[in-house]
Design a protein around this motif. Structure first.
Motif, PDB file in Angstrom:
ATOM      1  N   ARG A 142       0.828  -1.204   0.000  1.00 17.94           N
ATOM      2  CA  ARG A 142       0.000   0.000   0.000  1.00 17.94           C
ATOM      3  C   ARG A 142       0.864   1.257   0.000  1.00 17.94           C
ATOM      4  O   ARG A 142       0.533   2.256  -0.668  1.00 17.94           O
ATOM      5  N   ALA A 143       1.988   1.233   0.703  1.00 21.76           N
ATOM      6  CA  ALA A 143       2.884   2.387   0.717  1.00 21.76           C
ATOM      7  C   ALA A 143       3.460   2.641  -0.673  1.00 21.76           C
ATOM      8  O   ALA A 143       3.572   3.789  -1.116  1.00 21.76           O
ATOM      9  N   GLN A 144       3.825   1.570  -1.375  1.00 18.08           N
ATOM     10  CA  GLN A 144       4.341   1.717  -2.736  1.00 18.08           C
ATOM     11  C   GLN A 144       3.264   2.261  -3.672  1.00 18.08           C
ATOM     12  O   GLN A 144       3.532   3.108  -4.533  1.00 18.08           O
ATOM     13  N   ASP A 146       0.662   4.070  -2.828  1.00 20.19           N
ATOM     14  CA  ASP A 146       0.430   5.474  -2.469  1.00 20.19           C
ATOM     15  C   ASP A 146       1.481   6.377  -3.110  1.00 20.19           C
ATOM     16  O   ASP A 146       1.172   7.449  -3.653  1.00 20.19           O
ATOM     17  N   ALA A 147       2.741   5.936  -3.068  1.00 16.87           N
ATOM     18  CA  ALA A 147       3.825   6.741  -3.621  1.00 16.87           C
ATOM     19  C   ALA A 147       3.676   6.920  -5.126  1.00 16.87           C
ATOM     20  O   ALA A 147       4.129   7.932  -5.684  1.00 16.87           O
ATOM     21  N   ASP A 148       3.029   5.957  -5.789  1.00 14.29           N
ATOM     22  CA  ASP A 148       2.852   6.005  -7.239  1.00 14.29           C
ATOM     23  C   ASP A 148       1.528   6.628  -7.657  1.00 14.29           C
ATOM     24  O   ASP A 148       1.190   6.633  -8.848  1.00 14.29           O
ATOM     25  N   GLY A 149       0.760   7.130  -6.705  1.00 17.56           N
ATOM     26  CA  GLY A 149      -0.471   7.826  -7.044  1.00 17.56           C
ATOM     27  C   GLY A 149      -1.661   6.936  -7.328  1.00 17.56           C
ATOM     28  O   GLY A 149      -2.651   7.396  -7.908  1.00 17.56           O
ATOM     29  N   HIS A 267       6.617  -3.434 -12.657  1.00 22.90           N
ATOM     30  CA  HIS A 267       7.083  -2.813 -11.411  1.00 22.90           C
ATOM     31  C   HIS A 267       8.432  -3.396 -11.001  1.00 22.90           C
ATOM     32  O   HIS A 267       8.621  -4.607 -10.966  1.00 22.90           O
ATOM     33  N   ARG A 268       9.386  -2.547 -10.732  1.00 23.05           N
ATOM     34  CA  ARG A 268      10.736  -2.861 -10.271  1.00 23.05           C
ATOM     35  C   ARG A 268      11.660  -3.392 -11.364  1.00 23.05           C
ATOM     36  O   ARG A 268      12.777  -3.814 -11.066  1.00 23.05           O
ATOM     37  N   PRO A 273       8.316   6.498 -14.924  1.00 23.34           N
ATOM     38  CA  PRO A 273       7.307   6.732 -13.884  1.00 23.34           C
ATOM     39  C   PRO A 273       5.961   6.128 -14.256  1.00 23.34           C
ATOM     40  O   PRO A 273       5.627   5.979 -15.437  1.00 23.34           O
TER      41      PRO A 273
END
Length: 443
Positions: A142-144, A146-149, A267-268, A273
């Motif tokens: 969830r933190a990842q 959130d960081a990606d919008g 992802h990764r 972006p």
């Protein structure tokens, strides 16, 4: 109409079960016309409403399809493995660049992560009735997001991206509904849709992602869902740009009832972006797999979405497999928190290999696409001839038929294991394969 086969049953459930059994056994073949409802009702001595209910059940299960006055027919066989059979076996001495696998040298060791996860599981064994999602995995994921919008939403864990996509589609759609998909696009998704009784509508793709005009056309024609690959699109390497995301969000805003499914399997392994589309439509899902960065055998993806979608997916999962192994989830947490993968270095490695091949092809007058990820897409006039010629020169590639519906022919080359010294010889071989005239070598 049905040849020698006679449908039996007195209840709607029995009639539907008899037809489905006969289709599965091959006694009723794809395309065979079923009797009109009143005719079958008279033959069975039941009310026409009973037959109508049976046919409705068969339609919902994807066994038959109804075309108005033309009647009801047995649906074509689901395409469950058709595209997977369109692969080129690499004989001894031939470099295999067609399977789409990541570079094993860029994948992390799994031993330490699973050992740590096993020790933790020994201390706190998972029991029936516990939460399906490892709390730390949900927090990190969830933190990842959130960081990606990506908009807020609960996290569900599934057995890979395809499992997540299937569960989301089945949470909202019914057999006969149309899904807009990228063309060329991921062959497994294109195969999955008819296997679920769904119809496909092709959406063209350029380097910036799905074409807004095609998306608008398919949605206006009645498509109920849209599947978009955000980055490292398979097979073209497309990645949705900020401008394209804005245009697509504007189109989706015109059709807010569309089910949007986003696949960020890059992802990764991608340094571009993310420009998510989620949140414009009423129902949406965003999926991230760990396969490309951490290994294909780690069958795990995280999914988030609107409350109804995540609730339905989780509820249906609970009635089937229950949950994805918490031991596996713990191992992924270990991989994430230990920095086992240097995402920037991996993305740079794949990017350098892509660029090297694309530049070598361009020097030979060959068009190629590959903006992100580990694949390069090359348009060709004749797929069969191109694949055969490349095989003769020692290179096995993926035929574009594995990924296409209406788009022009092409071949996909996976660059994940391409060495710098390979680019020139491979580009020479491709140039010869797409041009019937002898190709010149370049120093």
């Amino acid at each position: 109409m049905l040849g020698e086969y006679r449908i039996v049953g007195r209840r709607a459930a029995d009639i539907a079960a008899d037809v489905e059994r006969a289709v599965g056994a091959g006694e009723l073949e794809p395309g065979q016309l079923l009797p009109p409802m009143r005719e079958l009702a008279e033959e069975l001595g039941v009310n026409p409403n009973t037959v109508a209910a049976a046919y409705r059940t068969l339609r919902e299960r994807g066994v038959i399809e109804t075309a108005g006055r033309r009647g009801s027919r047995v649906r074509p066989k689901p395409a469950t493995t058709g595209r997977e059979q369109l692969r080129v076996e690499a004989p001894e001495g031939v470099r295999d660049l067609g399977e789409g696998n990541p570079d094993p040298a860029l994948l992390p060791s799994l031993a330490g992560a699973f050992a740590a996860a096993a020790r933790e599981s020994d201390r706190n064994p998972v029991q029936y009735g516990q939460e399906a999602v490892e709390p730390e995995l949900a927090r990190l994921a969830r933190a990842q997001l959130d960081a990606d919008g990506v908009p807020a939403g609960d996290v569900v864990v599934t057995s890979g991206s395809l499992d997540a996509i299937e569960r989301v589609l089945m949470a909202h759609l019914r057999p006969g509904d149309t899904v807009a998909v990228e063309d060329p696009g991921w062959g497994s998704v294109i195969d999955l849709l008819p296997a679920l009784g769904l119809r496909t509508a092709a959406v063209g793709v350029d380097d910036e992602g799905p074409l807004p005009g095609d998306v608008r056309r398919t949605l206006a024609a009645g498509a109920r869902a849209l599947i978009v690959t955000d980055r490292a699109q398979n097979p073209t390497g497309a990645a949705v740009t900020a401008a394209r995301a804005g245009a697509l969000r504007a189109v989706l805003g015109e059709y807010p009832r569309t089910l949007l499914v986003e696949d960020d399997h890059g992802h990764r392994i991608v340094d571009l972006p993310l420009h998510p589309l989620a949140g414009v439509t009423r129902h949406w899902a965003f999926v991230r797999s760990v396969a490309k960065a951490y290994g294909p055998d780690l069958r795990l993806a995280v999914l988030t979405g609107d409350p109804l979608t995540t609730d339905r997916v989780h509820g249906r999962q609970r009635l089937g497999p229950g949950w994805v192994s918490r031991l596996l989830q713990k191992a992924v947490v270990q991989l994430w928190t230990s920095g086992a993968v240097d995402a920037g270095a991996v993305a740079a490695a794949y990017g350098a290999r892509r660029d090297l091949l694309i530049d070598a092809l361009r020097a030979r007058g060959v068009e190629a696409r590959g903006r992100s990820g580990m694949n390069v897409w090359i348009p060709v006039p004749d797929e069969t001839a191109a694949v055969a010629r490349l095989l003769q020169r020692g290179w096995a590639v993926a035929p574009g038929a594995r990924f296409r519906m209406d788009s022009p022919p092409g071949v996909r080359i996976t660059v994940s294991t391409l060495r710098p010294e390979d680019a020139g010889p491979l580009a020479d071989a491709v140039a010869a394969a797409v041009d019937p005239a002898p190709a010149r070598r370049y120093g």
